[in-house]
Enzyme design. Structure first.
Site, PDB file in Angstrom:
ATOM      1  N   ARG A 195       0.830  -1.209   0.000  1.00 19.57           N
ATOM      2  CA  ARG A 195       0.000   0.000   0.000  1.00 19.57           C
ATOM      3  C   ARG A 195       0.866   1.262   0.000  1.00 19.57           C
ATOM      4  O   ARG A 195       0.620   2.186  -0.769  1.00 19.57           O
ATOM      5  CB  ARG A 195      -0.923   0.011   1.225  1.00 19.57           C
ATOM      6  N   ARG A 247       5.419   9.295  -7.804  1.00 15.16           N
ATOM      7  CA  ARG A 247       6.812   9.365  -8.256  1.00 15.16           C
ATOM      8  C   ARG A 247       7.056   8.684  -9.590  1.00 15.16           C
ATOM      9  O   ARG A 247       8.214   8.469  -9.965  1.00 15.16           O
ATOM     10  CB  ARG A 247       7.731   8.777  -7.183  1.00 15.16           C
TER      11      ARG A 247
END
Lengths: 243, 243, 243, 243
Positions: free
Chosen positions: D188, D197
């Site tokens: 998670r 990212r």
């Protein structure tokens, strides 16, 4: 002066401002008393100063941490990147927003230790002792750092002028560069930070913070002690260990 | 009346009070702007309402979550234990202090669904639909619950009178018993809670909260929307997904 | 027997199973050594048992907590709801998935204290002492609890048979009902849990856990001590305070 | 060569190694099924591949996040400091241990963008587009960076030789210097990291990561996808938003 007119600054101190807060000793009291008394009007809580002090001392000593979380303090901090690198390792109960070297051109503010900064490290990890540097050593640090900072910032400027993206050009900027951020915490997360980032003879568990983050921590502690004097006193009395 | 004189109460609603806060849309603005502009005086931020609104909408849509953390709200909540059981699964950005069945004798306040509570569940997990219960079903629920609650509380009292510790005797008390707590959060952790604990046609991701925790969530949302109207509007506009 | 054939069970113990793990003392060593030595092959770390023990003791004593986080343990726990209510207040470094009274009909397993459970509480909050109950008190607890549990579960069944949704009907079920969950933690978050949920003469900070969560904690501690014996020994030696 | 013999290295790539893990799609399945079925033997879970896939997709789409937390992955990462600065802002579900410039002399490994790194940034914050740099721009970056790095490292060495503490001397080292760390996460927390990212056309929410942290993220994602292929596929299918 740099090419775009920003003046190079060499700073030996950090900035900490309490921007806003909702934090008082009373917040601890009613949070703690809900467990035994359900809701109370805020007026009833904390009218007896001695009992208030006793309850806060009890909570601190026996490590009942959650009553110290129902408050909030936001600080503006300006300090070198190497300080922020340590600061941001505090994950729980901390919120951060920092200026970005991707979105803006960074200003030429750099950290150079002041004369009171002890420069020489003795002993081994976990047992470090810092001692005074000689005048020659202070001279080396000041001259070498300033020259290196100037050169690095000039390289940064040269790349920006060549049209290179800020996020790429910044790679040459040193960790002694100042950055700034807003940091929000509560008394519990702040105490945990202080227990690791200040050095004190009152501390039950020794810590060996780098002096520069301790300078930030000391300013935060002073502001917090004014807001929550009973809680601060209990923290000190309990050996500076966060509940 | 119970033996010690506490009156049995059957309640069909929950209580939510905003106890204190330090929370406004402006808090989001200056936290966000530090990344591009360093520190700004609070006066400069947010003077152009349209730009403020646009920035908040942008942050919400592109999931820049941290600027929504520099604020704080403390709620007093009184609700059944089964609601608190779900509530306390929210771990990040939440602080709790709840009354304790170990330290005090619990009051006989119990939850019984009101007439508008849909009682019948159709479909399968993840696809539940609730429909109206018949008058007979409401009658069963009211009568069976109240009788069961009375019996459980009498058993609790009987054990207390026999000198049994509160923490042992409470084992018979039902999850429909009311408890109370202080809960502190910030706008980001509250939005995450709301996204899971309210049901809305505006929601991009469907959720199926139990009605009773949704009742708590709706009252919290109303209080929050008054404090941070731009942020709340952006949350709704973005499909009620926390950034 | 209940109507649907599930047999009523009264249990005086909890269940804890270590379902899976990735946890060893070596994990602490390489995590700690990266700070002084960069990456090392796992083979090099921990070949000298005395040095390994010394490093772990040092980390524990001086509260270097992060090296104790690079490991993972998942437990299956079956215990009464009042235990889970306390358990889930541990927010940091814990993950939970619990069976749901919304999605399934709950089984009639209930907690009744065994004969060794001390039933009588003396003193005041923060200073409780538990003493043996008399045989009569044990008899009261057993009889009153079992009768109350039977009645509550019959009320639950009656509502389910009337077509009431499980999430509504469960309101009458007592906090002595067993639930089950998977809980995942690391050594640091487990130590924090143990420091608060076990009582020990070795503890530097006193704690007063309810016996039933302590029963869970003791079983978890035993499993963990087998996986990470040096870390466990250091935890005990340091006064059972989490780093 | 530096004075102490460490060879200066200019690197255009990052290192990511999966050091250890306890992570599989099956971990998600039993964690999810405890809510509806209590404990199941691990053998029963996941024997029907289509049902397993369906359940994981359902959990991801409807944002049931907790079943994705009962697993653990530890990575060794070597990357420039400016990457770690962004990395460490991920607070929840992440554990870090990084090499320390206080405890060891840092090696002269520096980041210089490779030829495929787009150097020129167009547009405004939140809407950046990166385009190819010209050969001249690549030449400027390479030459200016390498010269600046050499100078900064020489200044560092000069201060160390003058007896200055490592933690002081390092202030001149640039954020393009490589550091290394162990980072532990679960699926998670990793998905949340990846959603912010990495940049992807499959992403429902756009993100604009700096290329160098994306290089780290891509290597982590590849390792994770091998461990948990169904979970990874569900993450991609749901628009790369963490549940």
């Amino acid at each position: 002066m740099t090419d775009d007119g920003a003046e190079m600054r060499f700073l030996d101190d950090v900035t900490v401002e309490l921007v806003k807060h909702s934090a008082s000793d009373t917040d601890v009291l009613w949070a703690a008393r809900v467990s035994t008394a359900g809701e109370q009007s805020l007026e009833e809580v904390g009218t007896d100063p001695e009992r208030s002090k006793g309850l806060i001392n009890f909570l601190m000593r026996d490590r009942h941490g959650s009553p110290f979380e129902h408050n909030s303090m936001t600080f503006f901090v300006s300090a070198p990147i190497f300080v922020f690198r340590e600061f941001h390792r505090h994950r729980v109960g901390w919120s951060y927003n920092e200026e970005s070297g991707r979105y803006r051109e960074l200003r030429p503010d750099f950290y150079v230790p002041g004369t009171e900064r002890k420069l020489v490290q003795q002993g081994r990890p976990g047992k470090y002792v810092f001692v005074e540097g000689s005048p020659e050593q202070h001279k080396v640090v000041t001259e070498v750092m300033e020259a290196s900072y100037r050169q690095s910032y000039a390289a940064y400027q040269e790349m920006l002028e060549a049209g290179i993206a800020r996020e790429v050009a910044r790679a040459v900027l040193p960790v002694g560069l100042f950055s700034s951020m807003y940091a929000t915490c509560n008394a519990r997360s702040l105490m945990h930070f202080l227990s690791l980032r200040t050095k004190s003879e009152q501390a039950r568990v020794p810590s060996f913070p780098q002096r520069e983050i301790e300078m930030v921590a000391e300013k935060m502690e002073a502001a917090w002690a004014r807001l929550m004097p009973l809680t601060h006193a209990a923290f000190v009395a309990s050996g500076r260990v966060a509940p």
